[in-house]
Scaffold this motif. Structure first.
Motif, PDB file in Angstrom:
ATOM      1  N   GLU A   1      46.424  12.472  25.834  1.00  0.00           N
ATOM      2  CA  GLU A   1      45.104  11.856  25.898  1.00  0.00           C
ATOM      3  C   GLU A   1      44.131  12.516  24.921  1.00  0.00           C
TER       4      GLU A   1
ATOM      5  N   TYR B   1      47.425  16.658  30.465  1.00  0.00           N
ATOM      6  CA  TYR B   1      47.786  15.361  29.884  1.00  0.00           C
ATOM      7  C   TYR B   1      47.539  15.403  28.373  1.00  0.00           C
TER       8      TYR B   1
ATOM      9  N   ILE C   1      41.262  -0.837  30.151  1.00  0.00           N
ATOM     10  CA  ILE C   1      42.447  -0.219  29.548  1.00  0.00           C
ATOM     11  C   ILE C   1      43.462  -1.276  29.132  1.00  0.00           C
ATOM     12  N   ASP C   2      43.595  -2.314  29.925  1.00  0.00           N
ATOM     13  CA  ASP C   2      44.597  -3.350  29.665  1.00  0.00           C
ATOM     14  C   ASP C   2      44.398  -4.037  28.324  1.00  0.00           C
TER      15      ASP C   2
ATOM     16  N   ASN D   1      44.691   6.631  36.699  1.00  0.00           N
ATOM     17  CA  ASN D   1      45.380   6.204  35.481  1.00  0.00           C
ATOM     18  C   ASN D   1      45.224   7.317  34.443  1.00  0.00           C
TER      19      ASN D   1
ATOM     20  N   GLN E   1      40.817  -0.208  34.902  1.00  0.00           N
ATOM     21  CA  GLN E   1      42.151  -0.686  34.534  1.00  0.00           C
ATOM     22  C   GLN E   1      42.067  -1.924  33.645  1.00  0.00           C
TER      23      GLN E   1
ATOM     24  N   ARG F   1      37.472   7.877  29.305  1.00  0.00           N
ATOM     25  CA  ARG F   1      37.743   8.683  28.115  1.00  0.00           C
ATOM     26  C   ARG F   1      36.495   8.945  27.269  1.00  0.00           C
TER      27      ARG F   1
ATOM     28  N   SER G   1      50.896   5.432  25.539  1.00  0.00           N
ATOM     29  CA  SER G   1      51.608   4.292  24.951  1.00  0.00           C
ATOM     30  C   SER G   1      50.973   3.783  23.659  1.00  0.00           C
TER      31      SER G   1
ATOM     32  N   TRP H   1      47.105   6.904  30.279  1.00  0.00           N
ATOM     33  CA  TRP H   1      47.273   5.558  29.733  1.00  0.00           C
ATOM     34  C   TRP H   1      47.323   5.539  28.204  1.00  0.00           C
TER      35      TRP H   1
ATOM     36  N   GLN I   1      46.306  -1.983  25.925  1.00  0.00           N
ATOM     37  CA  GLN I   1      47.740  -2.133  26.145  1.00  0.00           C
ATOM     38  C   GLN I   1      48.225  -3.497  25.676  1.00  0.00           C
TER      39      GLN I   1
ATOM     40  N   GLY J   1      40.885   7.347  34.299  1.00  0.00           N
ATOM     41  CA  GLY J   1      41.067   6.681  33.015  1.00  0.00           C
ATOM     42  C   GLY J   1      39.875   6.722  32.095  1.00  0.00           C
TER      43      GLY J   1
END
Length: 300
Positions: free
Chosen positions: A129, A126, A288-289, A37, A285, A86, A43, A40, A292, A84
Motif C-alpha cells: 500500500e 501492508y 475502490i472498485d 479492506n 469499497q 488512502r 492488485s 486493496w 479494480q 481502505g
C-alpha cells in the motif's frame, strides 16, 4: 407556524443530530468499520501512476473529538487505513516546536508523531500500500512548521519512508511510502498539495445549501475522468457551516455520492481521491472498485 418551525430546524442542522450511532452503506458514525479492506492496492499494476487511481480519503482525518461542530470521523486512524482509506487530511498546530493535532480550536488528543507512527505501523504490515497525507498548519499562523515536521519525521518515522519528489509516482514507486502533500512553505518534502486539481467547497452555511454543495461535488467528479491523467484529482464531499455541522452535511451529501457512484458501477473511470466525513465501508469499497475495474480493463 409549522412551516417556519420546520425551516428553522433545517436551518440549524438539528436534523443531523441523532442520539444513536448510525451505520448505513454511505454513512457510518459507529466506532468501527463494518468490514476492512487493508491491502486493496496489491492488485494495481506497478506501472500505473497514482494519478490514474480512484481512492477513498477522509477529511480532517484525526477530528474525533470536540462536539458536533469539530468531529468529522469516529474511526481511529488504524481503522480508517484498514478500511481502505488512502488519503489523510492532517491539521497540525505549531507551539514551541510541538505539532499537536487540531480541528480549529479543538485539540484532538494526539500529536503529529502519533499519526506518523500509525502510518509506519500500517505500511510495515501492508507494504503493498501507499498513504497520501496532506499536512496543513491549523489554529496557529506561524507559517514556519517545516523544521518541526522534519524533526517529527526523524523522531517518529524515518526519512526513507517518504516519497521525495514533486512528481506523481507510479504504484510500484509508491508502495510502502508515505507521500506528503505539502500544504505549507519550505523545501520539498514530497508533492505539493497545490499541484492537485482540488474541489474543496467546504462552506455550507445551512442545510438549505446542500443542493449547491452537491452540485460542486458532482461537477468535479464529472470532470475527473476526462481531466489531465498526469494530475491527481481531489474532491471533498465534506462541508460545514454555522448552521450545518459536519455530521448533518455528511448525512445529506454521502447518500447522493453513493447513488452517483452506484450509477457508474462497471464503468472504467478515474475519479481520483474522493474525500469524505463519516464514510462507511460499503462506499469505501465502491470507490475502490473503480480502480479494480480499471485494472481488469487494462489487463484484459
Amino acid at each position: 407556524m409549522y412551516k417556519l418551525l420546520s425551516e428553522l430546524v433545517v436551518l440549524l442542522g438539528v436534523v443531523g443530530i441523532s442520539f444513536g450511532a448510525i451505520q448505513r452503506p454511505d454513512y457510518d458514525d459507529t466506532p468501527n468499520p463494518e468490514f476492512l479492506n487493508p491491502f486493496w492496492m496489491a492488485s494495481i499494476p506497478d506501472d500505473q501512476p497514482l494519478s490514474a487511481i480512484t481512492m477513498p480519503g477522509t477529511h480532517n482525518t484525526m477530528a474525533l473529538y470536540g462536539g458536533v461542530y469539530a468531529e468529522c470521523q469516529t474511526w481511529s486512524l488504524a481503522s480508517q487505513l484498514r478500511a481502505g482509506v488512502r488519503f489523510l487530511d492532517v491539521r497540525v498546530r505549531y507551539v514551541n516546536g510541538n505539532l499537536t493535532i487540531h480541528h480549529g480550536m479543538s485539540y484532538q488528543w494526539a500529536h503529529f508523531g502519533h499519526v506518523l507512527e500509525g502510518v509506519v505501523d500500517f505500511l510495515h504490515e501492508y507494504p503493498s500500500e501507499t498513504v497520501l497525507m496532506r499536512v496543513k498548519e491549523e489554529f496557529s499562523e506561524t507559517n514556519n512548521i517545516y523544521g518541526a515536521v522534519v524533526d517529527f519525521i526523524h523522531r517518529y518515522a524515518y526519512w526513507d519512508l517518504l516519497w521525495h519528489s514533486r512528481l506523481v509516482p507510479t504504484m510500484g514507486e509508491a508502495r510502502g511510502k508515505l507521500i506528503i502533500l505539502q500544504d505549507f512553505s519550505g523545501p520539498d518534502l514530497g508533492m505539493r498539495y497545490s499541484s492537485l486539481d482540488i474541489a474543496d467547497d467546504w462552506k455550507v452555511p445551512t442545510l438549505l445549501n446542500l443542493k449547491e454543495k452537491w452540485q460542486r461535488v458532482y461537477k468535479h467528479l464529472e470532470a475527473a475522468p476526462s481531466g489531465n491523467m498526469g494530475q491527481i484529482f481531489l474532491t471533498y464531499a465534506s462541508g460545514a457551516g454555522l448552521f450545518a455541522h459536519p455530521r448533518a452535511v455528511a448525512k445529506g451529501i454521502n447518500p447522493q455520492l453513493y447513488e452517483y457512484l452506484q450509477a457508474k458501477t462497471n464503468q472504467s473511470q478515474r475519479f481520483g481521491i474522493i474525500c469524505m466525513d463519516f464514510p462507511a465501508a460499503p462506499i469505501i469499497q465502491m470507490i475502490i472498485d473503480f480502480t479494480q475495474a480499471d485494472n481488469q480493463t487494462f489487463c484484459c
